[in-house]
Design a protein around this motif. Structure first.
Motif, PDB file in Angstrom:
ATOM      1  N   GLU A 191     111.384 115.569  81.602  1.00  0.00           N
ATOM      2  CA  GLU A 191     111.845 116.074  82.920  1.00  0.00           C
ATOM      3  C   GLU A 191     112.684 117.351  82.710  1.00  0.00           C
ATOM      4  O   GLU A 191     112.496 118.355  83.400  1.00  0.00           O
ATOM      5  CB  GLU A 191     112.661 114.960  83.584  1.00  0.00           C
ATOM      6  CG  GLU A 191     113.324 115.271  84.897  1.00  0.00           C
ATOM      7  CD  GLU A 191     114.136 114.042  85.404  1.00  0.00           C
ATOM      8  OE1 GLU A 191     113.562 112.939  85.518  1.00  0.00           O
ATOM      9  OE2 GLU A 191     115.343 114.198  85.659  1.00  0.00           O
ATOM     10  N   TYR A 192     113.595 117.314  81.739  1.00  0.00           N
ATOM     11  CA  TYR A 192     114.428 118.483  81.438  1.00  0.00           C
ATOM     12  C   TYR A 192     113.543 119.682  81.046  1.00  0.00           C
ATOM     13  O   TYR A 192     113.756 120.799  81.503  1.00  0.00           O
ATOM     14  CB  TYR A 192     115.354 118.187  80.246  1.00  0.00           C
ATOM     15  CG  TYR A 192     116.679 117.544  80.546  1.00  0.00           C
ATOM     16  CD1 TYR A 192     116.757 116.353  81.259  1.00  0.00           C
ATOM     17  CD2 TYR A 192     117.862 118.097  80.082  1.00  0.00           C
ATOM     18  CE1 TYR A 192     117.984 115.741  81.499  1.00  0.00           C
ATOM     19  CE2 TYR A 192     119.090 117.502  80.321  1.00  0.00           C
ATOM     20  CZ  TYR A 192     119.145 116.324  81.027  1.00  0.00           C
ATOM     21  OH  TYR A 192     120.362 115.717  81.256  1.00  0.00           O
ATOM     22  N   GLU A 260     124.103 120.995  85.252  1.00  0.00           N
ATOM     23  CA  GLU A 260     124.824 119.856  84.685  1.00  0.00           C
ATOM     24  C   GLU A 260     123.858 118.866  84.041  1.00  0.00           C
ATOM     25  O   GLU A 260     122.635 118.990  84.196  1.00  0.00           O
ATOM     26  CB  GLU A 260     125.639 119.185  85.785  1.00  0.00           C
ATOM     27  CG  GLU A 260     126.718 120.116  86.312  1.00  0.00           C
ATOM     28  CD  GLU A 260     127.492 119.541  87.465  1.00  0.00           C
ATOM     29  OE1 GLU A 260     127.517 118.311  87.612  1.00  0.00           O
ATOM     30  OE2 GLU A 260     128.076 120.337  88.224  1.00  0.00           O
TER      31      GLU A 260
HETATM   32  O1  LIG Z   1     116.945 109.292  85.603  1.00  0.00           O
HETATM   33  C1  LIG Z   1     116.689 110.150  86.423  1.00  0.00           C
HETATM   34  C2  LIG Z   1     115.336 110.368  86.930  1.00  0.00           C
HETATM   35  O2  LIG Z   1     114.426 109.559  86.354  1.00  0.00           O
HETATM   36  C3  LIG Z   1     117.763 111.072  86.891  1.00  0.00           C
HETATM   37  O3  LIG Z   1     117.249 111.882  87.900  1.00  0.00           O
HETATM   38  C4  LIG Z   1     118.262 111.839  85.737  1.00  0.00           C
HETATM   39  O4  LIG Z   1     119.188 111.025  85.071  1.00  0.00           O
HETATM   40  C5  LIG Z   1     118.966 113.106  86.116  1.00  0.00           C
HETATM   41  O5  LIG Z   1     119.529 113.539  84.931  1.00  0.00           O
HETATM   42  P1  LIG Z   1     120.550 114.735  84.817  1.00  0.00           P
HETATM   43  O6  LIG Z   1     121.657 114.428  85.803  1.00  0.00           O
HETATM   44  O7  LIG Z   1     120.981 114.685  83.408  1.00  0.00           O
HETATM   45  O8  LIG Z   1     119.786 115.967  85.206  1.00  0.00           O
END
Ligand SMILES: O=C(CO)[C@H](O)[C@H](O)COP(=O)(O)O
Ligand SMILES: NC(=O)C1=CN([C@@H]2O[C@H](COP(=O)(O)OP(=O)(O)OC[C@H]3O[C@@H](n4cnc5c(N)ncnc54)[C@H](OP(=O)(O)O)[C@@H]3O)[C@@H](O)[C@H]2O)C=CC1
Length: 479
Positions: A191-192, A260
């Motif tokens: 996702e990141y 963040e």
């Molecule tokens: O678990 C999630 C989705 O599946 C959260 O959206 C995720 O933890 C968001 O992470 P961050 O605040 O580090 O961007």
């Protein structure tokens, strides 16, 4: 005798509340509990008519409200709060009861908790749940670990409330103990990486081609009708077209440019390092967030020299959006390939039997990285279960090879104009590194042997060797 609940949820903040409502909407009687009573009361007050809820205001009351074997979903802050909740409930439970941690726990904590509770006769399931607030309510992607036996009772219920794609539930038993949380961690790492690549595409379209955010929103909207069709591309278009009511400026220009992070991306990279898996796309995405948030450092560096930014024109400008689409697609394939390799390595290290195609399949709906593209990953693993990397699978191989010129040209433009593209650049470097006949690692081995007698292997015969660098003839010995 009063009716008992088939499942209980403790921790009724954003996620727990909606998961409880989702369960109730599917006809399950849900026992409710939260550390502070207010959340429990509010849920019943606001949504009590959505299904059957049994509110409980003490741990004992909550446990007593559940039919046996009891199934309790814990949806609280990861870390110490989760341990505190386990310690509160475990003494009240009986042989065969199941505790499910559906928060974003570290998989090593899940392994520790599973072992400790197994020794007390209890099942412990660490389950990834993705999809945010909306997913929890309307159907998340669910990644449960734990024993096969626990999945026999829990599986049908979780499959029932999960997202569905082509009639298939976005939920499967991932593997023993911490496997579910491991896979959820990698999901978040991907996702990141995906978000970073999308952000770089925006920066390039703005910085190199001079598009306004609203125009870029349209570009993303178009991309979302093709092979990049995904939730993240869709919401990016929405965010970019949003105008701040107060200032009349594009929303993206009034938000502080410091991303963040709660920690799951960082965990993914730490574990990638431990396992020795090059997940450079995820790592660069984490570092890019860290750099963006390094305010004093950025302040000190403001004004450092760089190239003059003459924006693109002519033919280069005409094709730029298409070139960026190609670069984004190719880099995304690399990021996912790296993530799936990390799951493969985790499975080998911890003895989990993880079906990678099935993982791709349950990410097709409900979760943040849901995308059309995951159908192709599912097919790739179905065709070749032992696939070493997605990059060598037919369709992806061709798409990435076809993207070559655009990918390289976009990165060259970025470098020439001084637009940072760590995600795109590391993806291409990884690709070139993988396909290289020879890497300069041979020289690194020579250097290591020179300064530390660390030895090396040769291409022409087996064994380990050391060169006597301090001698005049520099003869070689078996090590
Ligand atoms: O678990 C999630 C989705 O599946 C959260 O959206 C995720 O933890 C968001 O992470 P961050 O605040 O580090 O961007
Ligand atoms: N938000 C999201 O989009 C997603 C979150 N997750 C994960 O789901 C979990 C829940 O997330 P979210 O709903 O956002 O809530 P939070 O992470 O904000 O956690 C709040 C909940 O934790 C409880 N809590 C905190 N400390 C303790 C403690 N010591 N003992 C008992 N209960 C405690 C709170 O109780 P009280 O009300 O009494 O303070 C409240 O119910 C987290 O692990 C999160 O990482 C997973 C996917 C997406």
């Amino acid at each position: 005798m009063s009716k008992k609940a088939s499942i209980g949820v403790t921790g009724l903040a954003v996620m727990g509340r909606n998961l409880a409502r989702n369960l109730a909407r599917h006809g399950h009687t849900v026992a409710l509990h939260n550390r502070s009573a207010e959340r429990t009361r509010k849920l019943v007050e606001e949504f009590g008519d959505e299904g059957e809820f049994i509110p409980a205001y003490s741990a004992q009351e909550f446990v007593d409200a559940l039919q046996r074997p009891r199934q309790i979903v814990i949806m609280v802050k990861a870390g110490e709060p989760t341990d505190a909740v386990i310690e509160e409930f475990a003494p009240l439970l009986e042989q065969g009861d199941v505790l499910i941690d559906a928060g974003n726990a570290h998989f090593a904590d899940t392994r520790r908790r599973e072992k400790a509770l197994r020794e007390r006769g209890l099942h412990f399931v660490g389950s990834g749940v993705s999809g945010g607030e909306e997913g929890a309510l309307h159907g998340p992607s669910i990644m449960p670990g734990g024993s096969k036996a626990s999945y026999e009772s829990l599986g049908p219920l979780f499959e029932d409330i999960s997202a569905k794609v082509d009639g298939e539930p976005c939920c499967t038993h991932i593997g023993a103990d911490g496997a579910g949380h491991f896979v959820k961690m990698v999901h978040n790492g991907i996702e990141y990486a995906d978000m970073q690549l999308i952000a770089e595409s925006f920066d390039l379209l703005r910085g190199a081609a001079g598009y306004a955010p609203a125009e870029i929103a349209e570009v993303f909207k178009t991309w979302n009708t093709g092979r990049l069709d995904s939730y993240l591309i869709e919401i990016t278009s929405e965010v970019l077209k949003h105008v701040d009511a107060g200032s009349g400026k594009p929303f993206v220009d009034v938000v502080e440019d410091a991303a963040e992070q709660k920690g799951t991306g960082r965990w993914t990279v730490q574990i990638g390092l431990d396992l020795g898996v090059p997940i450079s796309g995820i790592a660069e995405a984490v570092f890019a967030r860290s750099l963006s948030g390094s305010k004093p450092l950025r302040e000190a560096a403001r004004g450092l020299g760089g190239p003059s930014r003459a924006p693109l024109n002519g033919a280069a400008l005409q094709t730029f959006a298409d070139d960026v689409e190609q670069a984004l697609y190719a880099s995304k394939v690399v990021a996912y390939a790296q993530g799936f390799n990390q799951i493969q390595a985790g499975a080998a290290e911890y003895g989990w039997d993880i079906d990678l195609g099935r993982v791709a399949s349950i990410w097709r709906g409900g979760c943040i990285i849901r995308a059309k593209f995951l159908n192709d990953i599912t097919s790739a693993y179905a065709e070749e279960p032992g696939l070493p990397t997605l990059l060598t699978s037919g369709g992806f191989r061709k798409a990435v090879e076809d993207a070559q010129d655009s990918w390289r040209s976009v990165i060259s433009t970025a470098v020439r104009l001084g637009i940072p593209t760590p995600g795109f650049s590391t993806a291409l470097a990884y690709y070139d590194g993988l396909r290289a006949d020879r890497l300069p690692a041979a020289l690194v081995q020579g250097q290591r042997d020179f300064f530390g007698a660390h030895t090396y292997r040769r291409v022409d015969r087996p064994g380990s060797f050391h060169t006597l660098w301090a001698t005049t003839d520099r003869s070689e010995i078996d090590a």
